[in-house]
Write an enzyme that holds these catalytic residues in place. Structure first.
Site, PDB file in Angstrom:
ATOM      1  N   GLU A 322       0.843  -1.192   0.000  1.00 22.58           N
ATOM      2  CA  GLU A 322       0.000   0.000   0.000  1.00 22.58           C
ATOM      3  C   GLU A 322       0.883   1.249   0.000  1.00 22.58           C
ATOM      4  OE1 GLU A 322      -2.638  -0.259   3.319  1.00 22.58           O
ATOM      5  OE2 GLU A 322      -3.660  -2.051   2.575  1.00 22.58           O
ATOM      6  N   HIS A 352      -8.006   1.227   2.164  1.00 21.42           N
ATOM      7  CA  HIS A 352      -7.790   0.913   3.586  1.00 21.42           C
ATOM      8  C   HIS A 352      -8.534   1.907   4.490  1.00 21.42           C
ATOM      9  CE1 HIS A 352      -4.716  -1.226   6.405  1.00 21.42           C
ATOM     10  NE2 HIS A 352      -5.877  -1.050   7.009  1.00 21.42           N
TER      11      HIS A 352
END
Length: 468
Positions: A322, A352
């Site tokens: 990420e 997220h």
């Protein structure tokens, strides 16, 4: 009530001890921990040791405590720490590792979320660090073993965002069942496409929850209230809420569920736990949701299962890699399959955000911020994920000039009797450190000392009375 505290540190042989001198009022569990910033010009605790480890205890005031907060920690957390008078250095994003190392060298406390990686290489440079606050659920971004072995406590917030994640999953179940993502994208492109084929109500469908912890159990209650049947799989036997039912294996859950949602921690056992074999076990036209950890799902296998129609839809909130901040990063440079994933139909991709609600972040800020204050000011380890749980009662107005010495050390079975398996070097090191601690507290009365151990780490807190 508030508590006015003064702290002391002594460092020797790589070990840092903290003394908290509580000069104020008692604290109840429901109180917000805020100490007035004060100047204790006359308050000193100094003692010159005569042994080989001779060090002088030096007091530090609240304004001497340096806090490094990264990743836009919520204002409630920042306020909890700044209200103590600590020096708070705040950043909205994570930092590159080399810059992080530079910043962490002077910090006594660091607060992070999920992006910052506190590896052994980083923590090795954090010579003044005594505590880490993870303003999130997970702690897998911290080398917990290294932190424990070096006397650094780690706190997190395991419950505060559970409701937010559960609500997100409920929304995704409905959106996937009705193909709302695709219909919305079409409307944004000017396409009117009113269809009912393969669009379903969720009432009467079966939800399979992998991991029946705080999030999974809350989700179970919400799903049942909407008419779903709930089954769950967990590695331990857990009491079901409502009419939910625990199944004996992951395979049974995959076979029987219309919707499968993952709520497991990042462990070696959970890495790629849903892959090609598991997709073959799932029902034709079923749905998959992952709001736990990015390495739980084997993404290329998911892409293939959706292309063949085995999986009718998916929602992903977490990914193996990420970005460290917001921006135009969700491309193949991040993960080699990213653009294939983006090209699928009926897939919800979110960055997220499972716990990213105002309510959750506010609660996390308060919970972790107050845990950090309690540890710095009182030495309380309640809620620490890597140290024994040790807590002393709060001091009262009738107990002025009291202090607390915290001693974190290796728990070595047999060292006191010098067992056969204890080397002379290990025993001598332990004896020298014990001598040092005794020299620090020798001139004072110790009141209700507490000690506990957790694996190889032992934690002792010694209250000293009438130190001035």
């Amino acid at each position: 009530m508030s508590s006015s505290t003064q702290n002391f540190t002594s460092t020797s042989n790589g070990l840092t001890r903290q003394v908290s001198n509580s000069l104020g009022l008692s604290i109840s569990p429901s109180t917000t921990f805020r100490s007035p910033t004060s100047s204790y010009g006359g308050a000193q605790l100094s003692r010159t040791s005569t042994g080989a480890f001779g060090k002088q205890l030096k007091p530090f005031k609240h304004r001497d405590i340096k806090i490094l907060l990264l990743e836009n920690v919520n204002k409630t957390g920042r306020d909890t720490l700044t209200d103590q008078g600590y020096q708070v250095d705040f950043y909205k994003t994570s930092l590159p590792e080399d810059e992080l190392i530079e910043k962490i060298r002077d910090a006594h406390v660091i607060g992070i979320r999920s992006k910052t990686k506190l590896t052994a290489r980083v923590l090795r440079e954090a010579k003044n660090l005594i505590v880490i606050g993870c303003f999130c659920i997970g702690t897998n971004q911290v080398d917990l073993d290294f932190a424990a072995r070096h006397g650094i406590a780690v706190f997190n917030s395991p419950f505060s965002n559970s409701r937010s994640v559960a609500e997100l999953v409920i929304g995704e179940i409905i959106s996937l069942a009705r193909q709302l993502g695709d219909r919305s994208n079409e409307m944004h492109r000017g396409i009117w496409n009113k269809v009912s084929t393969k669009c379903w109500e969720i009432r009467g469908k079966t939800l399979g929850i992998i991991g029946y912890g705080h999030i999974g159990s809350q989700l179970s209650v919400l799903a049942e209230s909407m008419g779903m049947s709930v089954i769950y799989y967990d590695t331990v036997n857990l009491m079901a809420l409502g009419t939910a039912r625990q199944v004996p294996s992951l395979g049974v859950l995959l076979r029987d569920a219309d919707f499968v949602t993952c709520h497991v921690p990042e462990l070696p056992e959970t890495e790629k736990m849903i892959g090609t074999v598991q997709f073959e076990q799932m029902r034709e036209g079923s749905y998959l949701i992952n709001a736990s950890r990015g390495n739980v799902i084997e993404i290329p296998a998911l892409i293939n299962a959706m292309r063949t129609g085995k999986i009718a839809g998916a929602a992903l909130d977490v990914y193996p890699s990420e970005p460290g901040g917001n921006g135009d990063y969700f491309h193949n440079e991040l993960n080699a399959w990213t653009e294939d994933l983006r090209g699928l139909n009926n897939i919800i991709l979110t960055p997220h955000v499972g716990g990213s609600t105002e309510e959750a972040q506010s609660a996390i800020g308060v919970e972790v911020g107050e845990a950090l204050v309690r540890y710095v000011n009182e030495g309380t380890t309640t809620g620490a994920v890597n140290l024994p749980d040790v807590k002393l009662r709060s001091l009262t107005m009738e107990e002025p000039n009291h202090a607390r010495v915290v001693y974190i050390h290796h728990n070595i079975p047999g060292v006191l009797r010098k067992g056969d398996k204890i080397s002379q070097e290990t025993w001598q090191t332990f004896a020298n450190l014990l001598l040092l601690v005794n020299e620090i507290i020798a001139d004072h009365n110790v009141d209700k000392q507490m000690s506990d151990s957790r694996g190889e780490v032992a934690f002792t807190i010694s209250p000293l009375i009438r130190i001035f």
